[in-house]
Design a protein around this motif. Sequence first.
Motif, PDB file in Angstrom:
ATOM      1  N   GLU A 181      -5.882  11.363   1.873  1.00  0.00           N
ATOM      2  CA  GLU A 181      -5.892  10.487   0.713  1.00  0.00           C
ATOM      3  C   GLU A 181      -4.644   9.606   0.653  1.00  0.00           C
ATOM      4  OE1 GLU A 181      -6.068  10.843  -4.192  1.00  0.00           O
ATOM      5  OE2 GLU A 181      -6.215  12.635  -2.934  1.00  0.00           O
ATOM      6  N   TYR A 182      -3.584  10.062   1.324  1.00  0.00           N
ATOM      7  CA  TYR A 182      -2.324   9.314   1.271  1.00  0.00           C
ATOM      8  C   TYR A 182      -1.968   8.767   2.660  1.00  0.00           C
ATOM      9  CZ  TYR A 182      -2.202  10.825  -3.510  1.00  0.00           C
ATOM     10  OH  TYR A 182      -2.526  11.008  -4.826  1.00  0.00           O
ATOM     11  N   GLU A 202       0.823  -1.206   0.000  1.00  0.00           N
ATOM     12  CA  GLU A 202       0.000   0.000   0.000  1.00  0.00           C
ATOM     13  C   GLU A 202       0.859   1.259   0.000  1.00  0.00           C
ATOM     14  OE1 GLU A 202      -4.007  -1.661   2.314  1.00  0.00           O
ATOM     15  OE2 GLU A 202      -2.383  -0.709   3.444  1.00  0.00           O
ATOM     16  N   SER A 252       1.951   6.581  -6.926  1.00  0.00           N
ATOM     17  CA  SER A 252       0.750   7.224  -7.454  1.00  0.00           C
ATOM     18  C   SER A 252       0.770   8.726  -7.188  1.00  0.00           C
ATOM     19  CB  SER A 252      -0.496   6.601  -6.831  1.00  0.00           C
ATOM     20  OG  SER A 252      -1.661   7.304  -7.200  1.00  0.00           O
ATOM     21  N   THR A 303       2.564   1.682  -3.418  1.00  0.00           N
ATOM     22  CA  THR A 303       1.607   2.103  -4.441  1.00  0.00           C
ATOM     23  C   THR A 303       1.181   3.550  -4.257  1.00  0.00           C
ATOM     24  OG1 THR A 303       0.781  -0.161  -4.673  1.00  0.00           O
ATOM     25  CG2 THR A 303      -0.652   1.611  -5.459  1.00  0.00           C
ATOM     26  N   LYS A 304       0.890   3.943  -3.010  1.00  0.00           N
ATOM     27  CA  LYS A 304       0.462   5.314  -2.737  1.00  0.00           C
ATOM     28  C   LYS A 304       1.559   6.319  -3.107  1.00  0.00           C
ATOM     29  CE  LYS A 304      -2.845   4.522   1.078  1.00  0.00           C
ATOM     30  NZ  LYS A 304      -3.955   5.404   0.689  1.00  0.00           N
TER      31      LYS A 304
END
Length: 599
Positions: A112-113, A5, A12, A8-9
Amino acid sequence: MTVNELRTKYISFFKSKGHAEISGKSLLPENDPTVLFTTAGMQPLVPYLMGEAHPQGKRLTDYQKCVRTGDIDSVGDAAHLTFFEMLGNWSLGDYFKKESIAFSYEFLTSPEYLGIDPKKLSITVFEGEEGIPRDEESAAIWESLGIPRERIYFLPREDNWWGPAGATGPCGPDTEIFYDTEKPGCGSECRPGDKSGRYVEIWNNVFMQYNKDAEGKFLPLARKCVDTGMGIERTVAMLNGMKTVYEIDVFVPVINCIEELTGKKYGNDEQVDVSMRIIADHIRTATFILGDPKAVTPSNVGAGYILRRIIRRAVRHGRKLGLDGIFLSKPAKIIIEEYIGAYPEFEGRQKFIFDELTAEENKFLSTLKKGEAEFAKLLPNLQKNPKKIIPGRVAFRLYDTFGFPIELTEELACENGMTVDIEAFKAEEKKHQEESRTLSAGTFKGGLADHSEITTKYHTATHLLQQALVEVLGNHIAQRGSNITAERMRFDFVQPRPMTQEEIKRVEDIVNEKIKEDLPVTMEVMDIEDAKKYGARALFGEKYDSQVKVYSIGNFSKEVCGGPHVQHTGQIGRFKIVKEQSSSAGVRRIRAVIEDSAP
């Protein structure tokens, strides 16, 4: 928060900020004689931080597998690891402090992160020194984002400065971001950067804004760069409120496997925990080294020595937990399953990894038998000592020469009514570690490798050498690694038999013919698939970015490469092969020098 996670975060987030995602590189650095392994995310980007244009642009982000072995003896505590993953983002002459700090703050605090409460963050910046101003600019940016002045600490060079790697070169201040764990017993006297454990560093932003010249002056750089790094394991542990990095999701199934193998439970006994952590860390590191496209195998030199050392240390701690057979492939299998999604290079390499682990375990068990036999030979003389103490130098010789663990020497000594002079053993061990630290840990501390004029000539010569080998020996020739210093080059390649003297001479002659022809060295940026169609040679087992640089030497050689290179071959000088030998099964090694190098 899991490892996947966070990875990926992070990627992104920075892609949303205009950064191109690039591929992490091999654990075995190419043409970098300063270090045995890739130790930081910025290391493969050295040429681009030095000024070369990156084919993916000026804003980059990636995750990079890293190995650091300087603190290998500390592994087993709550925080140290030999293998770790580094998240990074870079600006190559694009944005600078304002944007970099704002990106970090947004990623850390945005719901969001990572959604960290800003009140938990503290910051350090460079306090300045004679000739270099205090970094008020970074402090002001942090304040504008809401970090109060009392949580911004100005610290000296040893805390908040990076580089240069050598006597001269790019360097600059950094700003480090710390998470406040509010550790009990650590009050206002504790601060970021101390050893209290209250503040955990989670991110470091380096601002390369100066060039140190030969006179020791720090001159502003025309092209300023940003290099950042965030350790995945430490950050995941911190986000989850864990006390050790060994509690994060990727370690849990590995620890569970070790529990099943040993019948012991993690968390009940500190000595058992230490051994389980060492096994978990070392088998993860060994699995990644063996799973690398440029994998080395266990040996007594260089990176192979480090690999052998960590495998044997894992085996030794397995024995301390009651294991006396072959066991490392079982946790290795779990590690591959955990990571194959992020590191597809594991695909097809499982058998090789398991075979090498098993072979080294068997060798070590044989070594232990030899050590026991050597101890038996020494015992009659040792027992003549009325104090019944085994000297530290004798115990260290058993360890260093025969690979015999000191714990086993102590066990055998006890069985024979003796003790070991442990203090003298530690003194011998410390002396040995100090002598070998540069070799084992490398000298790369987020620094720049040697890209001098002579190493640039050697690097270009490897292209000529590889193509000459193809012409003389055939198309099966494929590079398996190279190492370059200012004194020589080393080139490993697939070849099932030794070369004849005639073949060596022919290869050498071809290289020198192409140098004499003074061929132009040109570069084109293209898609990796186009590079293959173009006939460019590459280590296609390795991960490449979608856009790559292809260097052509006249019509003689085409290779995917990151540089550096001369502009035309006449700059190289006379090429001479000094040795051709075996490197490993099916791999030969050429050592060569450049004589009468042109200015």
